[in-house]
Enzyme design. Structure first.
Site, PDB file in Angstrom:
ATOM      1  N   ARG A   2       0.858  -1.186   0.000  1.00  0.00           N
ATOM      2  CA  ARG A   2       0.000   0.000   0.000  1.00  0.00           C
ATOM      3  C   ARG A   2       0.895   1.236   0.000  1.00  0.00           C
ATOM      4  NH1 ARG A   2      -2.333  -3.442   4.052  1.00  0.00           N
ATOM      5  NH2 ARG A   2      -4.470  -4.109   3.528  1.00  0.00           N
ATOM      6  N   ARG A  24      -0.170  -1.580  -7.116  1.00  0.00           N
ATOM      7  CA  ARG A  24      -0.534  -2.636  -6.155  1.00  0.00           C
ATOM      8  C   ARG A  24      -1.589  -3.554  -6.767  1.00  0.00           C
ATOM      9  NH1 ARG A  24      -1.391  -4.221  -0.626  1.00  0.00           N
ATOM     10  NH2 ARG A  24      -3.587  -4.338  -0.019  1.00  0.00           N
ATOM     11  N   HIS A  65      -1.734   2.910  -6.200  1.00  0.00           N
ATOM     12  CA  HIS A  65      -2.742   1.859  -6.025  1.00  0.00           C
ATOM     13  C   HIS A  65      -2.855   0.998  -7.278  1.00  0.00           C
ATOM     14  CE1 HIS A  65      -6.087  -0.177  -4.198  1.00  0.00           C
ATOM     15  NE2 HIS A  65      -6.867   0.101  -5.228  1.00  0.00           N
ATOM     16  N   TYR A  75     -10.919  -7.183  -4.717  1.00  0.00           N
ATOM     17  CA  TYR A  75      -9.776  -6.364  -5.134  1.00  0.00           C
ATOM     18  C   TYR A  75      -9.121  -6.891  -6.400  1.00  0.00           C
ATOM     19  CZ  TYR A  75      -5.575  -3.545  -4.281  1.00  0.00           C
ATOM     20  OH  TYR A  75      -4.552  -2.631  -4.371  1.00  0.00           O
ATOM     21  N   LYS A 115      -2.716  -2.012   7.725  1.00  0.00           N
ATOM     22  CA  LYS A 115      -3.908  -1.459   8.356  1.00  0.00           C
ATOM     23  C   LYS A 115      -4.100  -2.064   9.737  1.00  0.00           C
ATOM     24  CE  LYS A 115      -6.582  -0.171   4.267  1.00  0.00           C
ATOM     25  NZ  LYS A 115      -7.869  -0.351   3.527  1.00  0.00           N
ATOM     26  N   HIS A 147      -4.527  -8.607   3.483  1.00  0.00           N
ATOM     27  CA  HIS A 147      -5.971  -8.530   3.689  1.00  0.00           C
ATOM     28  C   HIS A 147      -6.395  -9.446   4.831  1.00  0.00           C
ATOM     29  CE1 HIS A 147      -6.787  -7.140  -0.721  1.00  0.00           C
ATOM     30  NE2 HIS A 147      -6.469  -6.141   0.075  1.00  0.00           N
TER      31      HIS A 147
END
Length: 308
Positions: free
Chosen positions: A158, A254, A251, A286, A182, A277
């Site tokens: 990311r 990625r 992005h 995604y 995250k 994830h």
């Protein structure tokens, strides 16, 4: 919800509350003319449909009728965002009627609009990636930029993870990078080949740019940790300079990593781990499988699909 073929004159029981609402929007809410027009258009169309099906009083519009109004929009091919706007205008109107004592409850409050489809960013094909990464300029900032792009595509990081990486987090010999994803979750991400080579090239010249004691792997020309915006800007500029047809974003690199890994490996769980994830459903949204691959697997595997 498409307008009906012939204009319909609304009965007073529908029109007069609407007129009072429009005046309220103009005089008390102070909404822009554009917003007022949107409200009026949405409510007028719904009111005409209600007349068409025999409903002539707002008090008769219960949750069942509100759901039908939303369903009619879906049948007419309205986008989810347009249906959401239409229901929002109806909720505001009913709030007004409740406030004035003309309705006992807002029956539109319990009806949700259909969920918007989450748009997938378009990935680069392999040729576009190769075209982008043919950066051979030898000044430190160009070396830095290629290292960032190689790492974004080579490890699927990311943007925030790339910016937050420190020099001590990089293990060139073992081909690993420690990143904080995250939710402050730490993971180790493998990287190899050209990504390792160009991160190594950057580390050799980094001292020419980095301020003393700066821990960040990637730094700006001022010597401190590079910002998110600077990474986005530099990648877009390299896309233009390398004459890549697609607009380049971190992005998109990625997403291209995820797509190409999934198409080559067909291992959704592994790609999930690489991307960091928490839920595999996120990876399924995604990324997208090559349909031809799915069709080939089906033709070979399904008993009723095999040609005799």
């Amino acid at each position: 919800m498409t307008p009906l073929a012939l204009p319909i004159t609304l009965p007073k029981t529908l029109q007069q509350p609407l007129d009072r609402f429009y005046e309220y929007l103009r005089a008390e809410r102070g909404l822009s003319l554009h917003t007022q027009r949107n409200y009026k258009q949405q409510l007028q169309t719904m009111a005409e449909y209600l007349v068409h099906v025999g409903v002539t009083d707002w008090q008769a519009v219960d949750a069942r009728w509100v759901r039908q109004l939303a369903s009619k929009g879906m049948r007419d091919g309205m986008k989810a965002s347009s249906i959401a706007t239409r229901l929002s205008s109806l909720r505001s109107f009913f709030d007004f009627l409740v406030l004035r004592g003309e309705l006992s409850a807002n029956t539109a409050r319990g009806v949700s609009a259909p969920r918007k489809k989450r748009p997938l960013p378009k990935n680069l094909d392999v040729d576009e990636v190769n075209q982008l990464l043919e950066v051979n300029e030898d000044d430190p900032l160009s070396i830095r930029d290629r290292a960032m792009m190689e790492l974004m595509y080579g490890a699927g990081l990311r943007l925030a993870e790339l910016v937050d990486v420190n020099v001590r987090d990089v293990q060139l010999r073992s081909g690993e990078i420690r990143v904080i994803g995250k939710g402050d979750k730490e993971r180790k991400v493998p990287f190899a080949g050209l990504a390792v080579e160009w991160v190594g090239n950057w580390l050799k010249v980094r001292k020419e740019v980095a301020a003393a004691g700066e821990p960040a792997l990637f730094v700006s020309k001022l010597g401190g940790r590079i910002s998110h915006r600077s990474v986005q800007k530099r990648m877009a500029q390299w896309g233009q300079k390398q004459a890549v047809a697609s607009h380049i974003t971190p992005h998109k690199l990625r997403h291209s990593f995820a797509t190409h890994m999934l198409e080559s490996s067909n291992n959704l769980r592994a790609v999930q781990e690489l991307l960091g994830h928490e839920n595999i459903s996120t990876t399924q949204i995604y990324t997208h499988l090559d349909f031809q691959h799915l069709a080939d697997v089906y033709d070979k595997a399904h008993p009723r699909a095999r040609k005799k």
